[in-house]
Design a protein around this motif. Structure first.
Motif, PDB file in Angstrom:
ATOM      1  N   MET A   1      19.599  98.244  57.470  1.00  0.00           N
ATOM      2  CA  MET A   1      18.730  98.396  56.305  1.00  0.00           C
ATOM      3  C   MET A   1      19.576  98.837  55.119  1.00  0.00           C
ATOM      4  N   MET A   2      19.298  98.271  53.949  1.00  0.00           N
ATOM      5  CA  MET A   2      19.986  98.684  52.731  1.00  0.00           C
ATOM      6  C   MET A   2      18.958  98.965  51.642  1.00  0.00           C
ATOM      7  N   ALA A   3      19.286  99.941  50.798  1.00  0.00           N
ATOM      8  CA  ALA A   3      18.421 100.290  49.675  1.00  0.00           C
ATOM      9  C   ALA A   3      19.279 100.885  48.567  1.00  0.00           C
ATOM     10  N   PRO A   4      18.843 100.763  47.332  1.00  0.00           N
ATOM     11  CA  PRO A   4      19.556 101.454  46.243  1.00  0.00           C
ATOM     12  C   PRO A   4      19.236 102.939  46.286  1.00  0.00           C
ATOM     13  N   ASN A   5      20.061 103.734  45.626  1.00  0.00           N
ATOM     14  CA  ASN A   5      19.762 105.176  45.558  1.00  0.00           C
ATOM     15  C   ASN A   5      19.627 105.678  44.127  1.00  0.00           C
TER      16      ASN A   5
ATOM     17  N   ASP B   1      14.022 106.125  45.695  1.00  0.00           N
ATOM     18  CA  ASP B   1      14.284 104.958  46.539  1.00  0.00           C
ATOM     19  C   ASP B   1      14.989 105.311  47.851  1.00  0.00           C
ATOM     20  N   ALA B   2      16.017 106.142  47.788  1.00  0.00           N
ATOM     21  CA  ALA B   2      16.743 106.495  49.010  1.00  0.00           C
ATOM     22  C   ALA B   2      15.860 107.294  49.969  1.00  0.00           C
ATOM     23  N   LYS B   3      15.045 108.197  49.430  1.00  0.00           N
ATOM     24  CA  LYS B   3      14.151 108.995  50.268  1.00  0.00           C
ATOM     25  C   LYS B   3      13.099 108.123  50.940  1.00  0.00           C
ATOM     26  N   VAL B   4      12.596 107.141  50.203  1.00  0.00           N
ATOM     27  CA  VAL B   4      11.608 106.215  50.778  1.00  0.00           C
ATOM     28  C   VAL B   4      12.239 105.432  51.916  1.00  0.00           C
TER      29      VAL B   4
ATOM     30  N   LEU C   1      20.958 102.634  58.329  1.00  0.00           N
ATOM     31  CA  LEU C   1      20.613 102.635  56.900  1.00  0.00           C
ATOM     32  C   LEU C   1      21.823 102.913  56.021  1.00  0.00           C
ATOM     33  N   LYS C   2      21.947 102.121  54.970  1.00  0.00           N
ATOM     34  CA  LYS C   2      23.006 102.321  53.989  1.00  0.00           C
ATOM     35  C   LYS C   2      22.376 102.290  52.610  1.00  0.00           C
ATOM     36  N   THR C   3      22.591 103.342  51.802  1.00  0.00           N
ATOM     37  CA  THR C   3      22.088 103.349  50.429  1.00  0.00           C
ATOM     38  C   THR C   3      23.264 103.317  49.467  1.00  0.00           C
ATOM     39  N   LEU C   4      23.077 102.614  48.350  1.00  0.00           N
ATOM     40  CA  LEU C   4      24.162 102.391  47.394  1.00  0.00           C
ATOM     41  C   LEU C   4      23.666 102.560  45.962  1.00  0.00           C
TER      42      LEU C   4
ATOM     43  N   PHE D   1      22.702  92.739  47.619  1.00  0.00           N
ATOM     44  CA  PHE D   1      21.389  92.095  47.742  1.00  0.00           C
ATOM     45  C   PHE D   1      21.517  90.587  47.551  1.00  0.00           C
ATOM     46  N   ASP D   2      22.321  90.184  46.588  1.00  0.00           N
ATOM     47  CA  ASP D   2      22.501  88.750  46.344  1.00  0.00           C
ATOM     48  C   ASP D   2      23.044  88.033  47.579  1.00  0.00           C
ATOM     49  N   LEU D   3      23.748  88.773  48.418  1.00  0.00           N
ATOM     50  CA  LEU D   3      24.287  88.205  49.661  1.00  0.00           C
ATOM     51  C   LEU D   3      23.329  88.390  50.845  1.00  0.00           C
ATOM     52  N   CYS D   4      22.190  89.081  50.589  1.00  0.00           N
ATOM     53  CA  CYS D   4      21.226  89.389  51.656  1.00  0.00           C
ATOM     54  C   CYS D   4      21.954  90.052  52.826  1.00  0.00           C
ATOM     55  N   SER D   5      22.673  91.123  52.524  1.00  0.00           N
ATOM     56  CA  SER D   5      23.646  91.697  53.450  1.00  0.00           C
ATOM     57  C   SER D   5      23.072  92.497  54.617  1.00  0.00           C
ATOM     58  N   ALA D   6      21.768  92.754  54.631  1.00  0.00           N
ATOM     59  CA  ALA D   6      21.192  93.549  55.720  1.00  0.00           C
ATOM     60  C   ALA D   6      19.922  92.887  56.246  1.00  0.00           C
TER      61      ALA D   6
END
Length: 519
Positions: free
Chosen positions: A357-361, A367-370, A387-390, A399-404
């Motif tokens: 899973m990936m999400a922005p922070n 966003d990261a907490k959610v 989970l990885k947040t960036l 995201f453009d690479l749909c990495s997760a």
């Protein structure tokens, strides 16, 4: 870290073209700064905010979501497929060039070739010059959202962006996440010029004295956008006087801002949907509708709204919020852990599986907490989440690479219409048309595609609503994505900064019209 001091800006200032009347100098703290100076590189809130500062659209939304003329003085429908815009005369670009129909046509053609924007303009065959200050926007068939589209046409200075750079590159080249002429130079018609930019540190603006809108009461002479990632740090900067205005104010900080002397909290109900996409191409389990349904039933989005968002959001069961065409009150949030476990068992995943899973922070509120909460909820049905947040700047290339396997994305409808959510987030990916550009779930349903296409040429509002409600119901039943909530919006500002007059549901404050009183 990259520092850009615009040669154009330096020349303008040296020539005495900067705004010289007594006016305000303010700093604005944002969660993240624009990724580029190219208005067509990324379809994002940060890019559109920048566009409203240094360019101008043909048409602009008002606070109550009506339309007001900007670089188009007036408009009329000529026939079923032709919309005519009369352009404002005497408008100057920052370079000193005069805007004309040629610039609008040039801009439209560039938008049609932008990976991010071309889907918005896919209904149109051409934008045609009638005379120096008249253009016709021509669609391939009847289209109900022409004025909404016109809010995305920010005429660029075609002469400024034409020709070759010193190293032989095309000045008009559009490079996503790259270093192009347009990503580091700009000449717009807007109220501000960019005088300096340090990526990740600040963007400095100065008032453009030749700005066409002399009726604007805006009196901001200099403005600095400062990216401040942490919510608490952003609030502290406002309360200490380090900045004059901030966005967003996280729900946990509302009371602190409201109770501070000389500080205002400005809030608006939002229409931006926050979701997770489930990548069917990267994880075999996600191809099973029962697994996707299980994930939707396992995530307690009403609990997330209550505990993490502190009630400053609305739990969602579908894409479009109440009031949008296509909204169906029957499509409600559906947290049910018992049912989620039963669906996992039925699909043959009783023991669970692993997913990434990936999400922005620093892009959406909390966003990261959610994301952390969602990962914990999925563990209850045996799904082990890596989970990885960036930070936003690093997240979007991933995201453009749909990495997760699961990726967070928020979306504010570009046209204030529910069809736009589907066009970008859930229609079948199509590089040629740009449809499904942000569909990292790789969900594909030909019926959904056909319904959205049909709705985009249906001018009967009742029939159109029925089509889009069927789309929402299909996405709901097939668990095409994980709906979380519609994010409300909050700004904090010093009381002498009239922020309430310029903010809007699109989260694009019109800083050119901002009035700041003397302290």
């Amino acid at each position: 870290m990259k520092t850009i001091k615009s040669k154009l800006a330096v020349a303008l200032i040296a020539a005495g073209l900067s705004f010289s009347a007594a006016a305000a100098d303010i700093k604005v703290g944002y969660s993240a700064d624009p990724v580029s100076l190219d208005p067509h590189e990324q379809l994002s809130g940060g890019t559109l905010q920048l566009s409203h500062m240094v360019f101008d659209p043909l048409v602009r939304f008002t606070q109550d979501m009506d339309f007001e003329p900007r670089l188009a003085q007036s408009w009329e429908r000529v026939d079923d497929t032709t919309f005519r815009f009369k352009l404002r005369q005497g408008v100057k670009f920052h370079s000193g060039n005069t805007m004309s129909a040629d610039d609008v046509v040039w801009t439209f053609n560039r938008l049609k070739n932008s990976p991010d924007f071309k889907a918005i303009f896919e209904p149109y065959t051409e934008l045609k010059k009638v005379d120096d200050y008249t253009v016709d926007l021509i669609s391939s068939g009847p289209y109900p959202l022409v004025l909404q589209t016109a809010t995305y046409i920010f005429p660029m200075d075609s002469k400024f962006y034409s020709g070759k750079t010193e190293d032989g590159k095309d000045k008009a080249e559009l490079v996503k996440h790259g270093n192009s002429y347009a990503s580091t130079h700009l000449s717009g018609t807007g109220p501000f010029i960019v005088t300096e930019r340090e990526q990740g540190v600040k963007v400095e603006f100065e008032r453009f004295s030749d700005y066409w809108d002399k009726a604007s009461k805006g009196n901001v002479d200099k403005l600095t956008l400062v990216p401040i990632k942490e919510d608490a740090t952003r609030v502290a900067a406002l309360l200490s006087g380090g900045v004059d205005m901030i966005h967003p104010v996280a729900p946990n900080d509302h009371e602190r801002v409201q109770s501070a002397e000389g500080i205002d909290l400005v809030t608006l109900p939002g229409t931006r949907i926050i979701t997770f996409q489930m990548n069917q191409n990267s994880n075999e389990a996600l191809k099973d509708v029962r697994v996707r349904q299980a994930i939707v039933h396992a995530i307690n989005n009403e609990g997330i709204v209550k505990k993490i968002m502190k009630g400053f959001a609305t739990a969602a069961g579908q894409q479009g919020p109440s009031g949008y065409v296509g909204y169906d009150e029957a499509l409600v949030p559906r947290y049910d852990l018992k049912k989620a476990k039963a669906l996992m068992k039925e699909a043959g995943y009783e023991k669970g599986f692993k997913l990434t899973m990936m999400a922005p922070n620093n892009r959406y509120v909390n966003d990261a907490k959610v994301a952390q909460a969602a990962a914990a909820m999925l563990s209850k049905i045996g799904i082990k989440v890596d989970l990885k947040t960036l930070p936003k700047a690093q997240y979007w290339p991933e995201f453009d690479l749909c990495s997760a396997d699961m990726m967070m994305i928020g979306w504010h409808s570009d046209t204030e219409d529910s069809a736009n959510f589907t066009e970008f987030l859930t229609m079948t990916r199509n590089e040629e048309t740009g449809k499904g550009q942000y569909n990292c779930g790789h969900y594909s349903n030909p019926e959904v595609d056909k319904l959205v296409e049909a709705s985009n040429v249906e001018t009967d509002p009742v029939k159109r609503a029925q089509m889009l409600q069927k789309v929402e119901a299909t996405l709901y039943n097939e668990a095409a994505f994980v709906p979380l909530h519609w994010q409300s919006e909050a700004w904090g500002a010093k009381s002498n900064v009239h922020a309430a007059d310029i903010v809007n549901p699109m989260v694009m404050p019109y800083f050119g019209d901002l009035v700041v009183d003397e302290k």
